[in-house]
Design an enzyme around this catalytic site. Structure first.
Site, mmCIF file in Angstrom:
data_model
loop_
_atom_site.group_PDB
_atom_site.id
_atom_site.type_symbol
_atom_site.label_atom_id
_atom_site.label_comp_id
_atom_site.label_asym_id
_atom_site.label_seq_id
_atom_site.Cartn_x
_atom_site.Cartn_y
_atom_site.Cartn_z
ATOM 1 N N ARG A 69 0.974 -1.284 -0.181
ATOM 2 C CA ARG A 69 0.132 -0.048 0.077
ATOM 3 C C ARG A 69 1.043 1.285 0.000
ATOM 4 O O ARG A 69 2.300 1.172 0.237
ATOM 5 C CB ARG A 69 -0.924 -0.032 1.303
ATOM 6 C CG ARG A 69 -0.022 0.059 2.386
ATOM 7 C CD ARG A 69 -0.785 0.230 3.851
ATOM 8 N NE ARG A 69 0.016 0.092 4.747
ATOM 9 C CZ ARG A 69 1.001 0.991 5.402
ATOM 10 N NH1 ARG A 69 1.321 1.972 4.725
ATOM 11 N NH2 ARG A 69 1.721 0.803 6.421
ATOM 12 N N GLY A 71 2.032 4.998 1.637
ATOM 13 C CA GLY A 71 2.359 5.352 2.991
ATOM 14 C C GLY A 71 3.455 4.978 3.598
ATOM 15 O O GLY A 71 4.257 4.233 2.930
ATOM 16 N N GLN A 72 3.571 5.011 5.005
ATOM 17 C CA GLN A 72 4.936 4.823 5.962
ATOM 18 C C GLN A 72 4.682 3.526 6.801
ATOM 19 O O GLN A 72 4.075 2.621 6.687
ATOM 20 C CB GLN A 72 5.403 6.084 6.151
ATOM 21 C CG GLN A 72 5.458 7.079 5.327
ATOM 22 C CD GLN A 72 6.434 8.417 5.768
ATOM 23 O OE1 GLN A 72 7.288 8.086 6.420
ATOM 24 N NE2 GLN A 72 5.928 9.315 5.186
ATOM 25 N N TYR A 73 5.104 3.605 7.924
ATOM 26 C CA TYR A 73 4.791 2.614 8.938
ATOM 27 C C TYR A 73 3.530 2.759 9.535
ATOM 28 O O TYR A 73 3.151 3.940 9.795
ATOM 29 C CB TYR A 73 6.098 2.564 9.777
ATOM 30 C CG TYR A 73 7.314 2.118 9.505
ATOM 31 C CD1 TYR A 73 7.432 0.544 9.438
ATOM 32 C CD2 TYR A 73 8.201 2.732 8.888
ATOM 33 C CE1 TYR A 73 8.655 -0.026 8.752
ATOM 34 C CE2 TYR A 73 9.464 2.223 8.457
ATOM 35 C CZ TYR A 73 9.749 0.883 8.463
ATOM 36 O OH TYR A 73 10.652 0.088 8.121
ATOM 37 N N HIS A 76 -0.785 -2.622 13.528
ATOM 38 C CA HIS A 76 -2.149 -2.942 13.529
ATOM 39 C C HIS A 76 -2.092 -4.057 14.745
ATOM 40 O O HIS A 76 -1.009 -4.705 14.992
ATOM 41 C CB HIS A 76 -2.374 -4.220 12.172
ATOM 42 C CG HIS A 76 -2.439 -3.048 11.132
ATOM 43 N ND1 HIS A 76 -3.126 -1.977 10.853
ATOM 44 C CD2 HIS A 76 -2.260 -3.479 9.683
ATOM 45 C CE1 HIS A 76 -3.316 -1.644 9.482
ATOM 46 N NE2 HIS A 76 -2.569 -2.395 8.747
ATOM 47 N N ALA A 149 -5.881 5.635 10.069
ATOM 48 C CA ALA A 149 -4.913 5.675 8.916
ATOM 49 C C ALA A 149 -5.406 5.146 7.628
ATOM 50 O O ALA A 149 -6.240 4.146 7.675
ATOM 51 C CB ALA A 149 -3.655 4.959 9.479
ATOM 52 N N ILE A 150 -4.986 5.473 6.812
ATOM 53 C CA ILE A 150 -5.429 5.208 5.331
ATOM 54 C C ILE A 150 -4.391 4.925 4.390
ATOM 55 O O ILE A 150 -3.552 5.636 4.567
ATOM 56 C CB ILE A 150 -6.374 6.158 4.803
ATOM 57 C CG1 ILE A 150 -7.685 6.408 5.553
ATOM 58 C CG2 ILE A 150 -6.934 5.889 3.173
ATOM 59 C CD1 ILE A 150 -8.641 7.673 5.069
ATOM 60 N N CYS A 180 3.016 6.636 10.547
ATOM 61 C CA CYS A 180 3.021 7.258 9.124
ATOM 62 C C CYS A 180 4.103 8.523 9.074
ATOM 63 O O CYS A 180 4.051 9.423 8.294
ATOM 64 C CB CYS A 180 1.599 7.846 9.108
ATOM 65 S SG CYS A 180 0.389 6.896 9.337
#
Length: 220
Positions: A69, A71-73, A76, A149-150, A180
């Site tokens: 995906r 984005g960054q770190y 979850h 977050a997305i 992020c």
């Protein structure tokens, strides 16, 4: 028609990615319906395509997965609802920015049903909550905490990966990364904000909010 799938318990991350990829291939081929899949994962970190190694503060704390995906770190774990959106963006106008913006709007609308004001910020994908109850940053900037977050990817104009919303995760688990890539501001959850929201409460609100959504989330 969109299939809504809710998985009980904790779903293995690698297995989830494989299942998403199979579903995306089926949607692209016209043999499977679009789907929104709601899961929880065991504790782990994922690195998006823009992740910087210096933002992985504690690499040995939890398993780290390379995600496809944007984005960054991100983190979850239990108590966090992960929403995998496998939708035909091609049938929704092929406007990726509009699609992401409307994902954010969906989250904001969902949070509103719990009297939480979610906001977006230029240059910071995701949804934020103002925290006037916390001290400002050293430069005087008002404190804001991230609640959702997305990060998505497209394959043949079908989206996968998606959104995470913090219901009641262990917020200390975010300490192993710079979420992020954004320093200073923190993370929060519905329960940390004083709201006794359950995962089922959130799931119902998500489904109701999606039914109200228009724009680039409207059915293709």
């Amino acid at each position: 028609m969109i299939d809504w799938i809710i998985s009980d318990g904790l779903t293995d991350y690698a297995s989830a990615v494989a299942r998403m990829e199979d579903r995306v291939a089926g949607i692209a081929a016209g043999t499977a319906a679009e789907a929104i899949w709601l899961v929880e994962h065991p504790p782990l970190y994922t690195a998006g395509t823009s992740a910087r190694i210096e933002d992985l503060v504690d690499p040995d704390r939890f398993p780290v997965f390379r995600a496809q995906r944007g984005g960054q770190y991100t983190y979850h774990g239990p108590g966090q609802r992960v929403i995998y959106v496998m939708l035909d963006v091609g049938a929704r106008g092929r406007d990726v920015r509009c699609f992401v913006r409307d994902l954010e709007a969906w989250v904001i609308d969902t949070l509103r049903s719990f009297n939480v004001t979610g906001e977006v910020r230029p240059g910071r994908v995701g949804v934020w909550v103002a925290r006037p109850d916390k001290p400002p940053l050293p430069d005087g900037t008002p404190r804001e905490d991230k609640i959702a977050a997305i990060g998505i990817r497209l394959r043949r104009w079908i989206s996968f990966h998606g959104i995470s919303i913090n219901v009641d995760p262990d917020l200390s688990h975010f300490d192993g990364i710079v979420p992020c890539g954004i320093r200073g501001h923190g993370v929060t959850s519905l329960v940390e904000l004083g709201l006794p929201v359950t995962m089922n409460d959130l799931d119902l609100a998500l489904q109701a909010g999606f039914a109200r959504a228009g724009g680039c989330l409207a059915g293709g």
